[in-house]
Write a protein that holds these residues in place. Structure first.
Motif, PDB file in Angstrom:
ATOM      1  N   VAL A   1       0.841  -1.192   0.000  1.00 60.49           N
ATOM      2  CA  VAL A   1       0.000   0.000   0.000  1.00 60.49           C
ATOM      3  C   VAL A   1       0.881   1.249   0.000  1.00 60.49           C
ATOM      4  O   VAL A   1       1.878   1.303   0.711  1.00 60.49           O
ATOM      5  CB  VAL A   1      -0.920   0.030   1.240  1.00 60.49           C
ATOM      6  N   ALA A   2       0.503   2.239  -0.799  1.00 60.68           N
ATOM      7  CA  ALA A   2       1.221   3.511  -0.827  1.00 60.68           C
ATOM      8  C   ALA A   2       0.234   4.664  -0.753  1.00 60.68           C
ATOM      9  O   ALA A   2      -0.845   4.588  -1.336  1.00 60.68           O
ATOM     10  CB  ALA A   2       2.042   3.620  -2.110  1.00 60.68           C
ATOM     11  N   SER A   3       0.599   5.722  -0.007  1.00 61.80           N
ATOM     12  CA  SER A   3      -0.179   6.958  -0.015  1.00 61.80           C
ATOM     13  C   SER A   3       0.359   7.798  -1.153  1.00 61.80           C
ATOM     14  O   SER A   3       1.464   8.325  -1.074  1.00 61.80           O
ATOM     15  CB  SER A   3      -0.020   7.703   1.309  1.00 61.80           C
ATOM     16  N   VAL A   4      -0.429   7.896  -2.225  1.00 64.59           N
ATOM     17  CA  VAL A   4       0.043   8.571  -3.431  1.00 64.59           C
ATOM     18  C   VAL A   4      -0.580   9.959  -3.530  1.00 64.59           C
ATOM     19  O   VAL A   4      -1.808  10.104  -3.481  1.00 64.59           O
ATOM     20  CB  VAL A   4      -0.301   7.740  -4.697  1.00 64.59           C
ATOM     21  N   ALA A   5       0.273  10.978  -3.661  1.00 60.47           N
ATOM     22  CA  ALA A   5      -0.180  12.361  -3.823  1.00 60.47           C
ATOM     23  C   ALA A   5      -0.483  12.611  -5.299  1.00 60.47           C
ATOM     24  O   ALA A   5       0.400  12.465  -6.145  1.00 60.47           O
ATOM     25  CB  ALA A   5       0.882  13.322  -3.331  1.00 60.47           C
ATOM     26  N   THR A   6      -1.744  12.941  -5.584  1.00 61.37           N
ATOM     27  CA  THR A   6      -2.154  13.267  -6.956  1.00 61.37           C
ATOM     28  C   THR A   6      -2.611  14.721  -6.983  1.00 61.37           C
ATOM     29  O   THR A   6      -2.590  15.403  -5.957  1.00 61.37           O
ATOM     30  CB  THR A   6      -3.300  12.347  -7.425  1.00 61.37           C
ATOM     31  N   ASP A   7      -3.062  15.188  -8.142  1.00 63.39           N
ATOM     32  CA  ASP A   7      -3.569  16.560  -8.248  1.00 63.39           C
ATOM     33  C   ASP A   7      -4.855  16.738  -7.444  1.00 63.39           C
ATOM     34  O   ASP A   7      -5.161  17.839  -6.989  1.00 63.39           O
ATOM     35  CB  ASP A   7      -3.831  16.915  -9.721  1.00 63.39           C
TER      36      ASP A   7
ATOM     37  N   ALA B   1      12.624   5.293  -5.354  1.00 55.03           N
ATOM     38  CA  ALA B   1      12.230   4.225  -6.282  1.00 55.03           C
ATOM     39  C   ALA B   1      10.942   4.617  -7.008  1.00 55.03           C
ATOM     40  O   ALA B   1      10.071   5.278  -6.447  1.00 55.03           O
ATOM     41  CB  ALA B   1      12.014   2.926  -5.522  1.00 55.03           C
ATOM     42  N   VAL B   2      10.838   4.214  -8.265  1.00 53.15           N
ATOM     43  CA  VAL B   2       9.611   4.433  -9.036  1.00 53.15           C
ATOM     44  C   VAL B   2       8.820   3.134  -9.008  1.00 53.15           C
ATOM     45  O   VAL B   2       9.334   2.078  -9.386  1.00 53.15           O
ATOM     46  CB  VAL B   2       9.923   4.840 -10.491  1.00 53.15           C
TER      47      VAL B   2
ATOM     48  N   GLU C   1       2.346   5.348 -12.378  1.00 53.36           N
ATOM     49  CA  GLU C   1       3.706   5.301 -11.835  1.00 53.36           C
ATOM     50  C   GLU C   1       3.919   6.444 -10.848  1.00 53.36           C
ATOM     51  O   GLU C   1       3.494   7.571 -11.092  1.00 53.36           O
ATOM     52  CB  GLU C   1       4.739   5.367 -12.960  1.00 53.36           C
ATOM     53  N   ALA C   2       4.597   6.124  -9.733  1.00 49.71           N
ATOM     54  CA  ALA C   2       4.825   7.118  -8.689  1.00 49.71           C
ATOM     55  C   ALA C   2       6.223   6.951  -8.107  1.00 49.71           C
ATOM     56  O   ALA C   2       6.742   5.837  -8.029  1.00 49.71           O
ATOM     57  CB  ALA C   2       3.774   6.969  -7.589  1.00 49.71           C
ATOM     58  N   ARG C   3       6.816   8.081  -7.700  1.00 52.16           N
ATOM     59  CA  ARG C   3       8.139   8.057  -7.081  1.00 52.16           C
ATOM     60  C   ARG C   3       7.987   8.102  -5.563  1.00 52.16           C
ATOM     61  O   ARG C   3       7.241   8.915  -5.017  1.00 52.16           O
ATOM     62  CB  ARG C   3       8.989   9.244  -7.548  1.00 52.16           C
ATOM     63  N   VAL C   4       8.703   7.221  -4.872  1.00 49.03           N
ATOM     64  CA  VAL C   4       8.625   7.120  -3.403  1.00 49.03           C
ATOM     65  C   VAL C   4       9.383   8.280  -2.771  1.00 49.03           C
ATOM     66  O   VAL C   4      10.535   8.529  -3.091  1.00 49.03           O
ATOM     67  CB  VAL C   4       9.195   5.768  -2.927  1.00 49.03           C
ATOM     68  N   THR C   5       8.719   8.992  -1.849  1.00 54.03           N
ATOM     69  CA  THR C   5       9.332  10.135  -1.171  1.00 54.03           C
ATOM     70  C   THR C   5       9.649   9.846   0.294  1.00 54.03           C
ATOM     71  O   THR C   5      10.338  10.623   0.938  1.00 54.03           O
ATOM     72  CB  THR C   5       8.419  11.374  -1.243  1.00 54.03           C
ATOM     73  N   SER C   6       9.145   8.751   0.832  1.00 53.43           N
ATOM     74  CA  SER C   6       9.419   8.395   2.225  1.00 53.43           C
ATOM     75  C   SER C   6      10.467   7.292   2.291  1.00 53.43           C
ATOM     76  O   SER C   6      10.891   6.755   1.266  1.00 53.43           O
ATOM     77  CB  SER C   6       8.138   7.917   2.914  1.00 53.43           C
TER      78      SER C   6
ATOM     79  N   GLN D   1       6.057   3.292   6.208  1.00 55.69           N
ATOM     80  CA  GLN D   1       4.998   3.561   5.250  1.00 55.69           C
ATOM     81  C   GLN D   1       5.604   4.058   3.949  1.00 55.69           C
ATOM     82  O   GLN D   1       6.718   4.556   3.934  1.00 55.69           O
ATOM     83  CB  GLN D   1       3.999   4.582   5.785  1.00 55.69           C
ATOM     84  N   VAL D   2       4.830   3.911   2.884  1.00 51.03           N
ATOM     85  CA  VAL D   2       5.294   4.355   1.573  1.00 51.03           C
ATOM     86  C   VAL D   2       4.465   5.558   1.160  1.00 51.03           C
ATOM     87  O   VAL D   2       3.260   5.441   0.958  1.00 51.03           O
ATOM     88  CB  VAL D   2       5.168   3.228   0.515  1.00 51.03           C
ATOM     89  N   ASN D   3       5.114   6.726   1.086  1.00 50.14           N
ATOM     90  CA  ASN D   3       4.491   7.922   0.536  1.00 50.14           C
ATOM     91  C   ASN D   3       5.108   8.155  -0.828  1.00 50.14           C
ATOM     92  O   ASN D   3       6.307   8.000  -0.997  1.00 50.14           O
ATOM     93  CB  ASN D   3       4.746   9.141   1.437  1.00 50.14           C
ATOM     94  N   ALA D   4       4.277   8.516  -1.791  1.00 46.90           N
ATOM     95  CA  ALA D   4       4.776   8.690  -3.156  1.00 46.90           C
ATOM     96  C   ALA D   4       4.014   9.805  -3.853  1.00 46.90           C
ATOM     97  O   ALA D   4       2.947  10.210  -3.403  1.00 46.90           O
ATOM     98  CB  ALA D   4       4.642   7.385  -3.938  1.00 46.90           C
ATOM     99  N   GLU D   5       4.610  10.303  -4.960  1.00 45.93           N
ATOM    100  CA  GLU D   5       3.934  11.306  -5.781  1.00 45.93           C
ATOM    101  C   GLU D   5       3.870  10.805  -7.214  1.00 45.93           C
ATOM    102  O   GLU D   5       4.824  10.215  -7.717  1.00 45.93           O
ATOM    103  CB  GLU D   5       4.633  12.653  -5.680  1.00 45.93           C
ATOM    104  N   VAL D   6       2.726  11.045  -7.847  1.00 47.08           N
ATOM    105  CA  VAL D   6       2.495  10.565  -9.208  1.00 47.08           C
ATOM    106  C   VAL D   6       3.442  11.281 -10.176  1.00 47.08           C
ATOM    107  O   VAL D   6       3.648  12.484 -10.070  1.00 47.08           O
ATOM    108  CB  VAL D   6       1.029  10.798  -9.633  1.00 47.08           C
ATOM    109  N   LEU D   7       4.006  10.513 -11.105  1.00 51.74           N
ATOM    110  CA  LEU D   7       4.851  11.085 -12.150  1.00 51.74           C
ATOM    111  C   LEU D   7       3.986  11.452 -13.337  1.00 51.74           C
ATOM    112  O   LEU D   7       3.116  10.675 -13.730  1.00 51.74           O
ATOM    113  CB  LEU D   7       5.920  10.084 -12.578  1.00 51.74           C
ATOM    114  N   GLU D   8       4.221  12.649 -13.913  1.00 52.81           N
ATOM    115  CA  GLU D   8       3.435  13.046 -15.082  1.00 52.81           C
ATOM    116  C   GLU D   8       3.993  12.465 -16.341  1.00 52.81           C
ATOM    117  O   GLU D   8       5.154  12.314 -16.539  1.00 52.81           O
ATOM    118  CB  GLU D   8       3.381  14.573 -15.208  1.00 52.81           C
TER     119      GLU D   8
END
Length: 123
Positions: free
Chosen positions: A60-66, A96-97, A104-109, A116-123
């Protein structure tokens, strides 16, 4: 047992010998190689009475989207600049992507440090 960073030679070229062994708080730990799969956490005591949560396995990842933050399912690791072998072994580290249900999202945590896995979506 050598201390990290300190040279074993003096300026004169003589040998520098360590005065004592490492203390428990000076010892390093094996890296937590967080894998993709059903979530499994481990609690570890840290200095100052605090606790670290190590994610041994997670999916599970918390992914930041728009639109905001979404809990997304991790499918696999696409790219990992820390180590190319981690991609084959599906190991998640910071930077890591990962392929998620949101794209696809890049891990920021740091999953091995805070569980926990926090990530942001790649455009």
């Amino acid at each position: 047992m050598k201390f990290q960073g300190r040279s074993t030679r003096k300026r004169t070229g003589g040998r520098r010998r360590h005065a004592r062994n490492k203390r428990r708080h000076e010892l390093g730990d094996e890296p937590t190689e967080t894998e993709v799969g059903e979530q499994k956490l481990k609690f570890v005591d840290a200095r100052g009475g605090t606790e670290k949560i190590r994610a041994i396995v997670t999916d599970v990842a918390s992914v930041a989207t728009d639109d905001g933050t979404v809990a997304a399912e991790i499918e696999n690791v696409v790219e990992n600049p820390a180590n190319p072998n981690y991609v084959r072994r599906n190991i998640i580290t910071k930077g890591a992507v990962v392929a998620t249900s949101e794209g696809e999202a890049r891990v920021t945590s740091r999953p091995g440090q805070d569980g926990q896995v926090n990530a942001e979506v790649l455009e």
